[in-house]
Design an enzyme around this catalytic site. Structure first.
Site, mmCIF file in Angstrom:
data_model
loop_
_atom_site.group_PDB
_atom_site.id
_atom_site.type_symbol
_atom_site.label_atom_id
_atom_site.label_comp_id
_atom_site.label_asym_id
_atom_site.label_seq_id
_atom_site.Cartn_x
_atom_site.Cartn_y
_atom_site.Cartn_z
ATOM 1 N N LYS A 1 8.126 -9.886 1.820
ATOM 2 C CA LYS A 1 8.502 -8.644 1.147
ATOM 3 C C LYS A 1 9.971 -8.328 1.407
ATOM 4 O O LYS A 1 10.514 -7.354 0.895
ATOM 5 C CB LYS A 1 7.611 -7.498 1.624
ATOM 6 C CG LYS A 1 6.137 -7.684 1.251
ATOM 7 C CD LYS A 1 5.337 -6.446 1.565
ATOM 8 C CE LYS A 1 3.855 -6.708 1.671
ATOM 9 N NZ LYS A 1 3.178 -6.862 0.396
ATOM 10 N N HIS B 1 -3.317 0.386 3.954
ATOM 11 C CA HIS B 1 -3.692 -0.876 3.303
ATOM 12 C C HIS B 1 -4.937 -1.392 4.039
ATOM 13 O O HIS B 1 -5.103 -1.131 5.232
ATOM 14 C CB HIS B 1 -2.515 -1.853 3.485
ATOM 15 C CG HIS B 1 -2.631 -3.145 2.743
ATOM 16 N ND1 HIS B 1 -3.376 -4.197 3.213
ATOM 17 C CD2 HIS B 1 -2.068 -3.572 1.589
ATOM 18 C CE1 HIS B 1 -3.265 -5.218 2.370
ATOM 19 N NE2 HIS B 1 -2.480 -4.860 1.377
ATOM 20 N N GLN C 1 5.982 -2.254 4.071
ATOM 21 C CA GLN C 1 6.720 -1.741 2.911
ATOM 22 C C GLN C 1 8.033 -1.083 3.310
ATOM 23 O O GLN C 1 8.774 -0.619 2.434
ATOM 24 C CB GLN C 1 5.856 -0.720 2.144
ATOM 25 C CG GLN C 1 4.601 -1.304 1.542
ATOM 26 C CD GLN C 1 4.892 -2.293 0.413
ATOM 27 O OE1 GLN C 1 5.977 -2.310 -0.172
ATOM 28 N NE2 GLN C 1 3.925 -3.141 0.108
ATOM 29 N N ASP D 1 2.604 -0.042 10.718
ATOM 30 C CA ASP D 1 2.568 -1.108 9.708
ATOM 31 C C ASP D 1 3.796 -0.889 8.817
ATOM 32 O O ASP D 1 3.817 0.002 7.972
ATOM 33 C CB ASP D 1 1.253 -0.990 8.928
ATOM 34 C CG ASP D 1 1.259 -1.821 7.647
ATOM 35 O OD1 ASP D 1 2.294 -2.444 7.335
ATOM 36 O OD2 ASP D 1 0.229 -1.822 6.953
ATOM 37 N N CYS E 1 -5.313 -2.933 -2.678
ATOM 38 C CA CYS E 1 -5.864 -3.041 -1.309
ATOM 39 C C CYS E 1 -5.865 -1.702 -0.588
ATOM 40 O O CYS E 1 -5.654 -1.640 0.638
ATOM 41 C CB CYS E 1 -5.127 -4.090 -0.468
ATOM 42 S SG CYS E 1 -5.224 -5.731 -1.144
HETATM 43 N N1 7TS Z 1 0.405 -3.301 4.922
HETATM 44 C C1 7TS Z 1 0.990 -2.812 3.825
HETATM 45 C C2 7TS Z 1 1.478 -1.404 3.806
HETATM 46 C C3 7TS Z 1 1.162 -3.665 2.722
HETATM 47 O O1 7TS Z 1 1.752 -3.190 1.639
HETATM 48 C C4 7TS Z 1 0.694 -4.992 2.779
HETATM 49 C C5 7TS Z 1 0.763 -5.904 1.586
HETATM 50 C C6 7TS Z 1 0.122 -5.438 3.973
HETATM 51 C C7 7TS Z 1 -0.016 -4.555 5.012
HETATM 52 C C8 7TS Z 1 -0.318 -6.851 4.147
HETATM 53 O O2 7TS Z 1 0.791 -7.665 4.175
HETATM 54 P P1 7TS Z 1 0.635 -9.260 4.199
HETATM 55 O O3 7TS Z 1 2.030 -9.746 4.002
HETATM 56 O O4 7TS Z 1 0.073 -9.626 5.502
HETATM 57 O O5 7TS Z 1 -0.273 -9.590 3.054
HETATM 58 N N2 7TS Z 1 0.786 -5.223 0.361
HETATM 59 C C9 7TS Z 1 0.575 -5.746 -0.874
HETATM 60 C C10 7TS Z 1 0.650 -5.001 -2.032
HETATM 61 O O6 7TS Z 1 0.927 -3.800 -2.091
HETATM 62 N N3 7TS Z 1 0.385 -5.795 -3.077
HETATM 63 O O7 7TS Z 1 0.147 -7.032 -2.606
HETATM 64 C C11 7TS Z 1 0.265 -7.015 -1.237
#
Ligand code: 7TS
Length: 404
Positions: free
Chosen positions: A224, A121, A201, A198, A362
């Protein structure tokens, strides 16, 4: 077996019509919906114990502090961290990665190397590019194959004593690939590199045990995991969190301050400057209670069933092409239909009440790899059903006919 209809009762948002059709929510990888217990806990906090933490001598402040620290312990147990002070509250995965990358930008020297992967990401790419800019370190990338699996032989070739940190995701958000992180961690240890995972997910979908994994850092976001937005955690091994420079300066993170010198507070407070997101921090713990009450193993088994069912059903659509066909994957299905733009399909299925995500998710390097601008992504959670997948297939058939 999970009683899905009963579980769905826990999520008020699911019981509504969107564009005059029953909502089918398949954008869980972006953010999950929240059960009543989580929504109510936010009001409960503000109605009963709202106050600033770690400061007050008064009863409310102590109650709020206890609730916040209890939540930290719930996260600790959820990921099996050794100590609760190894759990740092952050705004989410993005901030967790930035915290570590900013720290490393001060520890790294010119020509040191950072390894990430093709599957990252943007939030696990850009902070490391910034760290490289500041330190003169060099970014290396583990390549992937057509199925969306990392090429582990290439990883072996990239590793050397120059490697100071390896930062990869546990599960790819746009393809669903479950990466072989145990092997990655073990290989990185051999050259003495730190490893950041990370886990944005992963924590909603499978059991995570940071001690078993032996990773140095692990990051995730509450939103999530059926919890609130604006809160997440960074797990770091004690010795690494001691070594890493402080991230932000301010109240809470100090032991003593004079104009000449500041001594930092002990862990975890060293990394928690300012008044934190107290309500959501506490309610993150409620979301973890909820996940535990359902059982992460049962969730994983049911979502795998949805993945198999969805893949089989969607495969019947003429002209469909799947992206991410790794052997080991979670309940994410990314695809395109013929040459139709993903956005057009997303808009039509939305008119039919179905929420999917379209675009690059992303992860632009993955899209560049496949030479596409984006995909349609359906990502399932344990409150989804096979009947909803049938509705998606029906809607996609309609969209295909309208657009081709
Ligand atoms: N890393 C991964 C693998 C992610 O899927 C996401 C967010 C992030 C980092 C960032 O997470 P945040 O909570 O700090 O924003 N992924 C997604 C997505 O797949 N669609 O919207 C956000």
């Amino acid at each position: 077996m999970l009683d899905i209809q009963k579980i769905r009762e826990d999520f008020p948002i699911l019981h509504q019509n969107i564009n005059e059709k029953p909502l089918v929510y398949f954008d869980n990888a972006a953010t999950s919906q929240k059960p009543t217990i989580v929504i109510d806990a936010i009001a409960e906090y503000y109605n009963t114990i709202n106050s600033n933490i770690h400061r007050g001598v008064h009863t409310l402040s102590q109650k709020a502090t206890d609730a916040y620290e209890l939540s930290r312990q719930k996260i600790q147990h959820f990921i099996n961290a050794k100590h609760s002070h190894e759990v740092i509250f952050t705004r989410g995965t993005t901030e967790s990665i930035n915290l570590v990358a900013a720290g490393f930008s001060q520890l790294l020297k010119k020509d040191d190397e950072i390894i990430i992967s093709y599957l990252e990401h943007h939030s696990n790419i850009v902070p490391w590019q910034m760290a490289c800019e500041k330190s003169g370190a060099v970014l290396k990338v583990i390549p992937m194959n057509e199925k969306g699996e990392l090429l582990m032989d290439e990883f072996d070739n990239l590793l050397s004593e120059k490697t100071k940190i390896v930062a990869v995701n546990h599960i790819s958000n746009s393809l669903g690939t479950i990466n072989p992180i145990s092997a990655i961690i073990q290989k990185a240890k051999v050259v003495g590199a730190a490893v950041l995972i990370d886990g944005a997910q992963a924590t909603p979908h499978l059991k995570v045990d940071v001690q078993l994994l032996d990773c140095d850092f692990y990051c995730a976001s509450a939103h999530k995991m059926y919890g609130p937005t604006g809160i997440g955690f960074l797990y770091g091994k004690e010795e690494w969190l001691e070594k890493l420079p402080a991230y932000q300066g301010g109240g809470e993170m100090i032991a003593s301050v004079t104009f000449e010198k500041t001594a930092y507070a002990d862990l975890p407070h060293k990394f928690e400057a300012g008044t934190p997101n107290i309500a959501d921090g506490i309610v993150f713990g409620t979301a973890i209670d909820y996940l535990n009450s359902i059982g992460i193993q049962k969730i994983a088994a049911y979502e795998h069933e949805l993945l198999l069912y969805g893949t089989e059903k969607l495969a019947q659509i003429e002209g469909i092409k799947f992206y991410g066909t790794a052997k080991n994957k979670t309940s994410v299905i990314s695809f395109n239909i013929g040459n139709i733009h993903p956005y057009d399909i997303g808009s039509i299925v939305d008119k039919l009440g179905i929420a999917v995500r379209t675009g690059h998710h992303c992860t632009q390097p993955i899209m560049d790899f496949y030479k596409i601008s984006g995909t349609i992504r359906a990502s399932f959670a344990f409150y989804n059903t096979k009947e909803e997948i049938d509705l998606l297939v029906e809607a996609l058939q309609k969209a295909r006919l309208m657009l081709s």
